[in-house]
Design an enzyme around this catalytic site. Structure first.
Site, PDB file in Angstrom:
ATOM      1  CD1 TRP A   1     -15.328  16.324 -16.970  1.00  0.00           C
ATOM      2  CD2 TRP A   1     -17.112  15.409 -17.947  1.00  0.00           C
ATOM      3  NE1 TRP A   1     -15.996  15.592 -16.017  1.00  0.00           N
ATOM      4  CE2 TRP A   1     -17.097  15.019 -16.591  1.00  0.00           C
ATOM      5  CE3 TRP A   1     -18.147  14.950 -18.759  1.00  0.00           C
ATOM      6  CZ2 TRP A   1     -18.078  14.207 -16.035  1.00  0.00           C
ATOM      7  CZ3 TRP A   1     -19.120  14.133 -18.213  1.00  0.00           C
ATOM      8  CH2 TRP A   1     -19.078  13.777 -16.863  1.00  0.00           C
ATOM      9  CG  HIS A   2     -19.102  14.291 -22.359  1.00  0.00           C
ATOM     10  ND1 HIS A   2     -19.176  15.665 -22.286  1.00  0.00           N
ATOM     11  CD2 HIS A   2     -20.237  13.826 -21.792  1.00  0.00           C
ATOM     12  CE1 HIS A   2     -20.316  16.003 -21.717  1.00  0.00           C
ATOM     13  NE2 HIS A   2     -20.978  14.915 -21.388  1.00  0.00           N
ATOM     14  N   GLY A   3     -14.826  12.541 -22.995  1.00  0.00           N
ATOM     15  CA  GLY A   3     -13.986  11.433 -23.430  1.00  0.00           C
ATOM     16  C   GLY A   3     -12.808  11.891 -24.255  1.00  0.00           C
TER      17      GLY A   3
END
Lengths: 487, 320
Positions: free
Chosen positions: A325-327
Site C-alpha cells: 500500500w505504501h508504494g
C-alpha cells in the site's frame, strides 16, 4: 496546499471565520463550504486530479444507494464489485501500473526473453491511497449492512474530500466521519483549544523533527560507501524519527484542524516508539490503516481462526498488502514481510495481545525489563525502516552490510560537513530528546500536549511558547512536502 | 466561541510580543557586531565611513582592491564596500544606504563583470541583512530579488529561521558579551592567502568552451542598474569609474560573452562620460600565482593589482 505553507496560514483562519460566522446557520451550507474549500485545498496542488475525487465520490454515492436499494444479493454484490474495481483501478493505474509492467518484464527476462514493454510517465495523484480506502470503507459497510447509504450528496462529497485528512489520513471510516456531516456541529471551546494544542505539537514534529532530520538522512542514505558504520546507525535512527515526525505530525495537524470545525477524527498514532513488542507497535502505528486492513482484509480472510497455515497466510497477507500500500517498490513489500516475521513468534506463542495497556501505566519510569523490551522493539523497527527508506532491496542490504561490518562506534566529525544544514545536527538531537520527554509524560493521552502540566499552568504556557519559537526559528525556507503524500 | 477567540487573541498577542522582543534583542546585538558580515553594514547605517574614495562591487571588489594601498598612493581616505556573491541589485542596496547615511565620496570605483550583471535568484548571504530589513534603503532593493522577503520583514523573528548562529550571536552581544566571531577585514577588504589549486581544472573538465553564464536579457537588467548608478552619481556630483577587475585568462576564454560585455561597458562609458578601465586582458590575468581561483586574486595578486589601479587612476587624471 501544504499545512506548513504560508498559504495555509491564511487559508485556515479564513475558512474558520466563514464556517462559524457566515455559514453557521445552515448545516447544508457549512457542508458545502467544507466541500468547496476541500477542493480548493486539493486543487492548489493540481486541480486536474480533482476529477478523480469527483468521479470516485459520484460512483460511490450512487453505488451505495444502489446497494442499499437492491433486494437481490447478487445485484448488491455487483455494485460493490463495481465500486471496488473502479477505485482500485484508479489506484492500480496511477500507483502501480509501471511497477507491474517493469516487474513483469523482469520476470520474463529471467526466462531469457527480452520483452519490449513500455512504461508511462504517470503522475501519482496526492493522497489517492487515502481517499480511495476511505470511500471503499463506505460501500463495504453499506454492503455489510453496518451503514445507511447517504442521501445527501453534499455531505457525502464533503466526507470524501474533507481537507484536513484528504491527502495523508487518518483514513476515516464512513461509520465514524460521515454521520458527523449529518448533525449540526456546535462549537466546543475545549475541543477547539485542545485542537490548537494538537496542531502545535504536529508542527513541532514536522518542522523540528522530520524536516531537521531529513537532510542528514538523505546525506547518509546517498553516501553509504563513505559514511562510517556508526554514522549509518545514526542515519537509520534518524530516519525512524523523521518518518514518525513527518507522518504523525501530519495526523496531529489534521486531527487538530478537524476539531476546530467540530469534527472528531480517530487517533492515528499512540506513541509507537514506547511499544514493548511488535504487536503493540502495530496497534500504535498508523492505526487507521492497520485497523482498516484488519476489518476489511484480515478478518474476512479468517483472521486468527483456522489452521496454523491459514493464520500464517492471513498474517502475511495483511503485512504484505500493508507494505505494498505504501508504494510500488519491492522495498515496501520486503518491509511488510519483515514485520510479519517479527510478529509471528508472539502470535503463535499467543503473546501478541500481552501489552494492551500503556507502558509503566501507574509509574513514572519503566522497569529495566520494559526498557529492554522497548529498546529491542525500537531496534527491530529501525532495522526494518532501512528497507522502507532504501531505493531498492540491494541498496538496503548494502546499507546493512556496511553498517554491520564496520566499527559501530566509528564516527567522524566531518561526516556531515557537506550538508548545508550541518549546524542543525545538534539541534535535531535536542528536539528528539524533547519529543521523547514530552511523549513519555503524555503516553496515556491522545496527543503530546493534551492537558500537559495542567497543574502548573505557567510551565504549560511556557512550553507552548518555546515550541512555537522553535517552529519559527527552524521552519524551512520552502514548505517541504510530507513523506506520506507519495503513498 | 468568545472565550476561544479571546484566548487565541491573548496567546497570539503574547507570542508576537515575545517574538518581537527576541527579534529586537538579536537585531540590537548584531548592530554591535564587528564580524565581517555586519561591521560594514553597521558602519554604513551609523554614518561612520564617509570615505573620499569608495570601492563598490562584488567579492571581486572585496578581495581584489586594498583600500590601504589606495590611501597610500592617492592620499584619499578609502573604503571597500564589496559584497561576497552580490549581484548589482544587492550592491545597489548597499550603495543607496551608504549614500543615505554618509557623506557622498569624491570617487566611486564600481567593479563590473559578468557575474555581477546577472539576475539574482535569491538574496545571497541573507544573514548580513537581518538587522537591517526595516531599513527601506536596503529592503526596497532586496524585495525585488526575493518577493517573499516581506515575511522576514513583517513577521517577527521569522527572519532568523535557519540563522541560529546569528540569532545566538545577536542575543550574546545584546547581553553585553564579547563577539564570538573574529573580524578579519581591513576597511571592507579581505585578502586571501591562498594559492591556485585544481578547482579550475576540475571545472573546465565539466564545461565546454563557449558556455554562457547569463542569458542576454538578464545582463540587460544589469546595464539598467548601472545606468541608474551613473545618473545618481551625476546628480550627487560623484565621479564614477567602472572597473572590470582581473579574472583568470583561461576562464575568460570560456566565456563567449566577455568581448561583447567589454564593448557594452566601453559604449556605456562613452555615452555617459564615465571612465571604464578594463583589466580583463591585462598580463596579470595569465599568471596563476596571483590567483586562488578563476575569479579572485590572492593577497599577492590583490597588492599588485591595486597598485596598478591606483597608478592608472592617477595617470588618467581621474583623481584630479
Amino acid at each position: 496546499m501544504l499545512f506548513n505553507s504560508f498559504e495555509f496560514l491564511l487559508f485556515l483562519p479564513a475558512v474558520f471565520v466563514l464556517y462559524w460566522f457566515v455559514f453557521q446557520r445552515s448545516l447544508r451550507n457549512q457542508n458545502l463550504l467544507v466541500l468547496l474549500v476541500s477542493y480548493l485545498f486539493y486543487g492548489w496542488w493540481d486541480w486536474r486530479f480533482l476529477s478523480l475525487i469527483v468521479i470516485s465520490s459520484v460512483l460511490d454515492f450512487w453505488a451505495g444507494r444502489e446497494i442499499e436499494r437492491s433486494d437481490s444479493s447478487s445485484r448488491k454484490k455487483n455494485f460493490l464489485i463495481l465500486s471496488m474495481v473502479v477505485n482500485l483501478g484508479f489506484l492500480g493505474f496511477f500507483k502501480y501500473y509501471n511497477f507491474f509492467i517493469e516487474s513483469f518484464a523482469d520476470l520474463i527476462a529471467q526466462f531469457g526473453m527480452s520483452p519490449n514493454f513500455s512504461t508511462l510517465k504517470i503522475v501519482l495523484p496526492v493522497g489517492i491511497s487515502f481517499y480511495t480506502f476511505q470511500t471503499m470503507s463506505y460501500t463495504i459497510d453499506i454492503y455489510r449492512g453496518k451503514l445507511k447509504a447517504s442521501q445527501d450528496p453534499i455531505a457525502f462529497f464533503a466526507f470524501v474530500s474533507f481537507f484536513p485528512q484528504l491527502v495523508a489520513g487518518p483514513i476515516e471510516r464512513a461509520t465514524n466521519l460521515l454521520p458527523q456531516f449529518y448533525e449540526k456541529r456546535t462549537f466546543n471551546q475545549q475541543n477547539a483549544i485542545d485542537g490548537m494544542r494538537q496542531i502545535l505539537w504536529g508542527f513541532f514534529k514536522k518542522i523540528a523533527i522530520a524536516d531537521m532530520a531529513s537532510p542528514f538522512v538523505s546525506h547518509i542514505f546517498n553516501n553509504v560507501d563513505t559514511i562510517p558504520s556508526g554514522g549509518l546507525v545514526i542515519g537509520a535512527i534518524l530516519f525512524a524519527f523523521q518518518i514518525y515526525g513527518d507522518f504523525s505530525g501530519y495526523s496531529d495537524i489534521a486531527i487538530g484542524t478537524s476539531r476546530l470545525f467540530g469534527f472528531n477524527l480517530m487517533q492515528n498514532f499512540a506513541f509507537p516508539y514506547f511499544s514493548r513488542d511488535i504487536a503493540e507497535f502495530w496497534r500504535r502505528w498508523h492505526i487507521s490503516l492497520s485497523t482498516w486492513f484488519r476489518d476489511y482484509l484480515y478478518i474476512p480472510l479468517g483472521g486468527s481462526r483456522g489452521s496454523q497455515g491459514i493464520q500464517l497466510r492471513n498474517i502475511f497477507a495483511i503485512f504484505l498488502v500493508s507494505g505494498f500500500w505504501h508504494g510500488a517498490n519491492w522495498t515496501f513489500v520486503f518491509w511488510g514481510a519483515l514485520n510479519a516475521l517479527y510478529f509471528l513468534p508472539s502470535f503463535f506463542m499467543k503473546k501478541n495481545r500481552k501489552n494492551l495497556d500503556v507502558v509503566a501505566q501507574n509509574r513514572w519510569y519503566p522497569t529495566i525489563k520494559e526498557l529492554f523490551q522497548m529498546g529491542i522493539t525500537f531496534g527491530l523497527t529501525v532495522f526494518a525502516w532501512i528497507f522502507f527508506r532504501a531505493e531498492s532491496i540491494q541498496d538496503a542490504f548494502h546499507y546493512i552490510y556496511s553498517m554491520l561490518t564496520g566499527n559501530l562506534t566509528n564516527f567522524t566529525s566531518n561526516m556531515f560537513e557537506n550538508v548545508r544544514e550541518y549546524n542543525n545536527f545538534k539541534y535535531t538531537f535536542l528536539f528528539i530528546f524533547i519529543l521523547l520527554g514530552v511523549e513519555w509524560i503524555q503516553r496515556r493521552k491522545q496527543h503530546g500536549l493534551e492537558d500537559i502540566f495542567d497543574k502548573i499552568p505557567i510551565v504549560r504556557r511556557g512550553l507552548y511558547f518555546v515550541l512555537a519559537i522553535i517552529i519559527i526559528l527552524f521552519i524551512s525556507n520552502e514548505a517541504t512536502s510530507f513523506i506520506y503524500f507519495q503513498f | 466561541m468568545k472565550g476561544f477567540l479571546l484566548c487565541t487573541f491573548i496567546y497570539g498577542l503574547l507570542f508576537l510580543s515575545i517574538c518581537y522582543g527576541l527579534s529586537f534583542m538579536a537585531d540590537k546585538g548584531l548592530k554591535r557586531s564587528t564580524n565581517n558580515d555586519h561591521q560594514t553594514w553597521n558602519m554604513i547605517v551609523e554614518g561612520e565611513i564617509n570615505a573620499e574614495l569608495l570601492v563598490a562591487g562584488s567579492s571581486r571588489a572585496m578581495r581584489l582592491i586594498d583600500p590601504k594601498i589606495l590611501e597610500d598612493k592617492t592620499g584619499l581616505d578609502s573604503y571597500n564596500l564589496g559584497m561576497e556573491g552580490a549581484r548589482l541589485r544587492s550592491q545597489l542596496a548597499r550603495w543607496d544606504s551608504y549614500l543615505a547615511y554618509n557623506k557622498p565620496p569624491r570617487v566611486i570605483i564600481q567593479t563590473v563583470d559578468l557575474m555581477s550583471m546577472g539576475h539574482a535568484e535569491t538574496v545571497f548571504k541573507k544573514q548580513q541583512y537581518l538587522p537591517f530589513l526595516s531599513d527601506n534603503n536596503i529592503y526596497d532593493h532586496l524585495k525585488l530579488v526575493d518577493n517573499r522577503l516581506f515575511l522576514d520583514r513583517y513577521f517577527p523573528l521569522y527572519k532568523y529561521h535557519g540563522y541560529m548562529d546569528e540569532f545566538k550571536e545577536g542575543l550574546r552581544l545584546y547581553a553585553g558579551q564579547s563577539p564570538s566571531i573574529k573580524h578579519t577585514e581591513y576597511k571592507g577588504f579581505e585578502a586571501k592567502d591562498k594559492s591556485w589549486n585544481r578547482e579550475f581544472k576540475q571545472m573546465t573538465d565539466t564545461l565546454k568552451r563557449g558556455y554562457l553564464l547569463h542569458p542576454d536579457e538578464l545582463i540587460e537588467e544589469g546595464f539598467e542598474i548601472l545606468d541608474d548608478m551613473i545618473k545618481d552619481c551625476r546628480k550627487r556630483n560623484i565621479q564614477l569609474v567602472l572597473v572590470f577587475t582581473p579574472q583568470y585568462s583561461g576562464f575568460t576564454d570560456l566565456q563567449v560573452q566577455t568581448d561583447s560585455l567589454v564593448m557594452g561597458f566601453e559604449q556605456l562609458g562613452k555615452e555617459s562620460n564615465v571612465h571604464f578601465i578594463n583589466y580583463v586582458y591585462d598580463p596579470i590575468c595569465s599568471d596563476t600565482t596571483y590567483f586562488y581561483n578563476a575569479m579572485h586574486l590572492n593577497r599577492k595578486g590583490a597588492t599588485v593589482f591595486t597598485e596598478q589601479l591606483a597608478k592608472d587612476l592617477m595617470t588618467k587624471g581621474i583623481l584630479d
